[in-house]
Write a protein that holds these residues in place. Structure first.
Motif, PDB file in Angstrom:
ATOM      1  N   LYS A  36      98.898  40.508  89.105  1.00 15.92           N
ATOM      2  CA  LYS A  36      99.664  41.692  89.517  1.00 15.92           C
ATOM      3  C   LYS A  36      99.589  41.911  91.028  1.00 15.92           C
ATOM      4  CE  LYS A  36      99.600  44.101  85.117  1.00 15.92           C
ATOM      5  NZ  LYS A  36      98.947  45.098  84.277  1.00 15.92           N
ATOM      6  N   LYS A  37      98.573  41.307  91.670  1.00 13.28           N
ATOM      7  CA  LYS A  37      98.442  41.425  93.126  1.00 13.28           C
ATOM      8  C   LYS A  37      99.640  40.811  93.859  1.00 13.28           C
ATOM      9  CE  LYS A  37      93.357  41.320  93.240  1.00 13.28           C
ATOM     10  NZ  LYS A  37      92.188  40.515  93.652  1.00 13.28           N
ATOM     11  N   LEU A  38     100.396  39.960  93.166  1.00 18.23           N
ATOM     12  CA  LEU A  38     101.571  39.337  93.779  1.00 18.23           C
ATOM     13  C   LEU A  38     102.770  40.280  93.832  1.00 18.23           C
ATOM     14  CD1 LEU A  38     101.391  35.869  91.989  1.00 18.23           C
ATOM     15  CD2 LEU A  38     101.161  36.216  94.455  1.00 18.23           C
ATOM     16  N   ASN A  39     102.664  41.417  93.120  1.00 17.96           N
ATOM     17  CA  ASN A  39     103.783  42.368  93.030  1.00 17.96           C
ATOM     18  C   ASN A  39     105.063  41.737  92.479  1.00 17.96           C
ATOM     19  OD1 ASN A  39     102.420  44.659  93.972  1.00 17.96           O
ATOM     20  ND2 ASN A  39     102.630  43.940  96.089  1.00 17.96           N
ATOM     21  N   MET A  40     104.881  40.839  91.511  1.00 16.27           N
ATOM     22  CA  MET A  40     106.033  40.198  90.876  1.00 16.27           C
ATOM     23  C   MET A  40     106.072  40.494  89.385  1.00 16.27           C
ATOM     24  SD  MET A  40     105.746  36.448  92.639  1.00 16.27           S
ATOM     25  CE  MET A  40     106.369  35.733  91.134  1.00 16.27           C
ATOM     26  N   ASP A  41     105.169  41.381  88.923  1.00 19.43           N
ATOM     27  CA  ASP A  41     105.006  41.494  87.470  1.00 19.43           C
ATOM     28  C   ASP A  41     106.210  42.100  86.745  1.00 19.43           C
ATOM     29  OD1 ASP A  41     103.328  43.188  89.205  1.00 19.43           O
ATOM     30  OD2 ASP A  41     103.198  44.494  87.458  1.00 19.43           O
ATOM     31  N   GLU A  42     107.166  42.679  87.492  1.00 19.20           N
ATOM     32  CA  GLU A  42     108.399  43.152  86.839  1.00 19.20           C
ATOM     33  C   GLU A  42     109.289  41.979  86.444  1.00 19.20           C
ATOM     34  OE1 GLU A  42     110.480  45.866  89.295  1.00 19.20           O
ATOM     35  OE2 GLU A  42     109.288  47.595  88.631  1.00 19.20           O
ATOM     36  N   GLU A  43     109.014  40.805  87.026  1.00 17.98           N
ATOM     37  CA  GLU A  43     109.906  39.659  86.816  1.00 17.98           C
ATOM     38  C   GLU A  43     109.530  38.793  85.617  1.00 17.98           C
ATOM     39  OE1 GLU A  43     110.966  37.426  90.357  1.00 17.98           O
ATOM     40  OE2 GLU A  43     110.158  39.026  91.616  1.00 17.98           O
ATOM     41  N   TYR A  44     108.371  39.061  85.015  1.00 14.60           N
ATOM     42  CA  TYR A  44     107.941  38.186  83.922  1.00 14.60           C
ATOM     43  C   TYR A  44     107.038  38.931  82.946  1.00 14.60           C
ATOM     44  CZ  TYR A  44     103.478  38.138  86.402  1.00 14.60           C
ATOM     45  OH  TYR A  44     102.314  38.539  86.992  1.00 14.60           O
ATOM     46  N   ASN A  45     106.931  38.375  81.760  1.00 12.64           N
ATOM     47  CA  ASN A  45     105.887  38.744  80.803  1.00 12.64           C
ATOM     48  C   ASN A  45     105.141  37.468  80.451  1.00 12.64           C
ATOM     49  OD1 ASN A  45     106.454  41.607  80.324  1.00 12.64           O
ATOM     50  ND2 ASN A  45     108.392  40.835  79.520  1.00 12.64           N
ATOM     51  N   LEU A  46     103.858  37.595  80.142  1.00  8.20           N
ATOM     52  CA  LEU A  46     103.073  36.432  79.739  1.00  8.20           C
ATOM     53  C   LEU A  46     102.791  36.513  78.245  1.00  8.20           C
ATOM     54  CD1 LEU A  46     100.420  36.269  82.624  1.00  8.20           C
ATOM     55  CD2 LEU A  46     102.714  35.272  82.523  1.00  8.20           C
ATOM     56  N   SER A  47     102.774  35.357  77.602  1.00  7.63           N
ATOM     57  CA  SER A  47     102.340  35.344  76.202  1.00  7.63           C
ATOM     58  C   SER A  47     101.468  34.118  75.972  1.00  7.63           C
ATOM     59  CB  SER A  47     103.540  35.330  75.250  1.00  7.63           C
ATOM     60  OG  SER A  47     104.117  34.049  75.189  1.00  7.63           O
ATOM     61  N   TRP A  48     100.523  34.263  75.068  1.00  7.44           N
ATOM     62  CA  TRP A  48      99.688  33.131  74.693  1.00  7.44           C
ATOM     63  C   TRP A  48      99.269  33.321  73.239  1.00  7.44           C
ATOM     64  CZ3 TRP A  48      98.431  36.689  78.471  1.00  7.44           C
ATOM     65  CH2 TRP A  48      97.441  37.636  78.142  1.00  7.44           C
ATOM     66  N   GLY A  49      99.116  32.220  72.545  1.00  6.57           N
ATOM     67  CA  GLY A  49      98.721  32.295  71.137  1.00  6.57           C
ATOM     68  C   GLY A  49      98.460  30.904  70.606  1.00  6.57           C
ATOM     69  N   LYS A  50      97.908  30.869  69.399  1.00  4.82           N
ATOM     70  CA  LYS A  50      97.535  29.592  68.788  1.00  4.82           C
ATOM     71  C   LYS A  50      98.744  28.939  68.120  1.00  4.82           C
ATOM     72  CE  LYS A  50      92.944  29.910  69.349  1.00  4.82           C
ATOM     73  NZ  LYS A  50      92.200  29.024  70.230  1.00  4.82           N
ATOM     74  N   VAL A  51      98.866  27.647  68.342  1.00  2.64           N
ATOM     75  CA  VAL A  51      99.850  26.848  67.596  1.00  2.64           C
ATOM     76  C   VAL A  51      99.133  25.584  67.122  1.00  2.64           C
ATOM     77  CG1 VAL A  51     101.849  27.652  68.926  1.00  2.64           C
ATOM     78  CG2 VAL A  51     100.670  25.574  69.644  1.00  2.64           C
ATOM     79  N   VAL A  52      99.690  24.930  66.133  1.00  2.00           N
ATOM     80  CA  VAL A  52      99.111  23.662  65.679  1.00  2.00           C
ATOM     81  C   VAL A  52     100.062  22.541  66.090  1.00  2.00           C
ATOM     82  CG1 VAL A  52      98.350  22.304  63.690  1.00  2.00           C
ATOM     83  CG2 VAL A  52      97.913  24.768  63.748  1.00  2.00           C
ATOM     84  N   LYS A  53      99.546  21.591  66.851  1.00  2.00           N
ATOM     85  CA  LYS A  53     100.339  20.437  67.275  1.00  2.00           C
ATOM     86  C   LYS A  53      99.768  19.199  66.574  1.00  2.00           C
ATOM     87  CE  LYS A  53     103.005  20.846  70.526  1.00  2.00           C
ATOM     88  NZ  LYS A  53     104.421  21.326  70.585  1.00  2.00           N
ATOM     89  N   ASN A  54     100.528  18.637  65.651  1.00  2.00           N
ATOM     90  CA  ASN A  54     100.101  17.408  64.946  1.00  2.00           C
ATOM     91  C   ASN A  54      98.651  17.522  64.471  1.00  2.00           C
ATOM     92  OD1 ASN A  54     102.334  16.898  66.760  1.00  2.00           O
ATOM     93  ND2 ASN A  54     102.135  14.738  66.269  1.00  2.00           N
ATOM     94  N   GLY A  55      98.307  18.659  63.900  1.00  2.00           N
ATOM     95  CA  GLY A  55      96.971  18.798  63.310  1.00  2.00           C
ATOM     96  C   GLY A  55      95.906  19.371  64.224  1.00  2.00           C
ATOM     97  N   ILE A  56      96.218  19.588  65.509  1.00  2.00           N
ATOM     98  CA  ILE A  56      95.221  20.160  66.428  1.00  2.00           C
ATOM     99  C   ILE A  56      95.601  21.594  66.776  1.00  2.00           C
ATOM    100  CG2 ILE A  56      94.220  20.060  68.759  1.00  2.00           C
ATOM    101  CD1 ILE A  56      94.243  17.104  68.642  1.00  2.00           C
ATOM    102  N   THR A  57      94.687  22.517  66.507  1.00  2.00           N
ATOM    103  CA  THR A  57      94.913  23.902  66.907  1.00  2.00           C
ATOM    104  C   THR A  57      94.754  24.001  68.413  1.00  2.00           C
ATOM    105  OG1 THR A  57      94.024  24.664  64.807  1.00  2.00           O
ATOM    106  CG2 THR A  57      94.192  26.290  66.554  1.00  2.00           C
ATOM    107  N   SER A  58      95.754  24.538  69.056  1.00  2.00           N
ATOM    108  CA  SER A  58      95.737  24.614  70.513  1.00  2.00           C
ATOM    109  C   SER A  58      96.345  25.946  70.943  1.00  2.00           C
ATOM    110  CB  SER A  58      96.533  23.437  71.099  1.00  2.00           C
ATOM    111  OG  SER A  58      97.809  23.358  70.494  1.00  2.00           O
ATOM    112  N   THR A  59      96.255  26.241  72.237  1.00  2.00           N
ATOM    113  CA  THR A  59      96.813  27.491  72.749  1.00  2.00           C
ATOM    114  C   THR A  59      98.080  27.199  73.529  1.00  2.00           C
ATOM    115  OG1 THR A  59      94.657  28.557  72.847  1.00  2.00           O
ATOM    116  CG2 THR A  59      96.382  29.478  74.258  1.00  2.00           C
TER     117      THR A  59
END
Length: 282
Positions: A36-59
């Motif tokens: 947020k120190k960049l003062n650009m946070d109105e331009e984006y949202n961040l998301s992260w979560g678990k997905v499974v790729k070919n059997g490996i749980t990853s973020t």
């Protein structure tokens, strides 16, 4: 010495780096606050979560651009629209793309691209700690010099979507914030597989690795494989090229944490993830 090892068996991109570091235990909420120190946070949202790729749980980490980041998007529900600069974003669900660079279909507002100079000013004004600022500036300089070399421009004149895009800015500075947060003293990496084939970018159809990526990887061992896809993006290549002290197999270490960061694409025969290994080396 607290060491971070990038195990790039399926290449590397900025979002995969952040996903892997979060997966290894870094705090994304603190990163979001710092950004947020960049003062650009109105331009984006961040998301992260678990997905499974070919059997490996990853973020899976995503930068979701808001309508404020690019006035050409009239709909905020842009999760069906790939808005990609250097790598593609799946906006929370898995998509399989034929290539990663296809950001020429949307005319950009002045928000969509920034000059190298503007990015340096934004980092210098953001008041990050010295380590985060130095890492971020060095990575951007690496990409800026490569792009300038390809296009025949001095660094100050480099003005392009790949580095200027909001998602690349977030990926690079976010990675620096997390590496600093994790107390990493040394970075090492495997050789970098680049993939093969062709990609579509603003200037037309280019070979893989893209010219800027190859320029960034000068002096870095490249691994060959027959995957017809762009595995290393300019952002991912620059993060390792700048931060890794040496390239090779996993160094002798006492492993403390492991993280898997998911890429957007899914491949038939291997998981499209970046693995990071963090531990103590002698």
């Amino acid at each position: 010495m607290r060491t971070l090892y990038f195990d790039c068996f399926s290449g590397i991109s900025g979002d995969m780096v952040i996903g892997a570091l979060i997966d290894a235990g870094a705090d994304p909420v603190q990163m979001e606050e710092e950004l947020k120190k960049l003062n650009m946070d109105e331009e984006y949202n961040l998301s992260w979560g678990k997905v499974v790729k070919n059997g490996i749980t990853s973020t899976k980490f995503d930068v979701i651009l808001t309508s404020k980041s690019d006035q050409t998007h009239e709909h905020s529900h842009s999760h069906e629209h790939e808005h990609s600069h250097g790598h593609s974003h799946s906006h929370g669900h898995e998509q399989s793309l034929g290539h990663e660079h296809h950001h020429s279909h949307v005319p950009h507002s002045h928000h969509g691209s920034r000059t190298y100079k503007q990015i340096v000013e934004a980092i210098n004004e953001a008041n990050f700690n010295e380590s985060v600022a130095n890492m971020s500036l060095a990575i951007f300089k690496k990409i800026g010099e490569a792009e300038g070399h390809i296009h025949g421009l001095p660094l100050e004149k480099v003005h392009f979507h790949e580095v200027g895009a909001v998602d690349s800015i977030i990926d690079i500075i976010g990675a620096a914030i997390l590496i600093d947060q994790l107390g990493i003293e040394s970075v090492q990496s495997s050789a970098i597989p680049t993939g093969s084939g062709h990609i579509h970018i603003d200037h037309g159809i280019y070979p893989v690795p893209a010219p800027a990526t190859l320029e960034i990887l000068k002096g870095v061992p490249i691994a060959s494989n027959d995957i017809r896809s762009e595995l290393a993006t300019p952002t991912g290549a620059a993060i390792t090229a700048v931060l890794a002290r040496n390239f090779g197999s996993l160094p002798p270490m006492t492993v403390e944490s492991i993280g898997y960061g998911a890429g957007t694409k899914t491949f038939e025969n291997h998981p499209n993830v970046l693995r990071v290994i963090i531990g103590e080396t002698q």
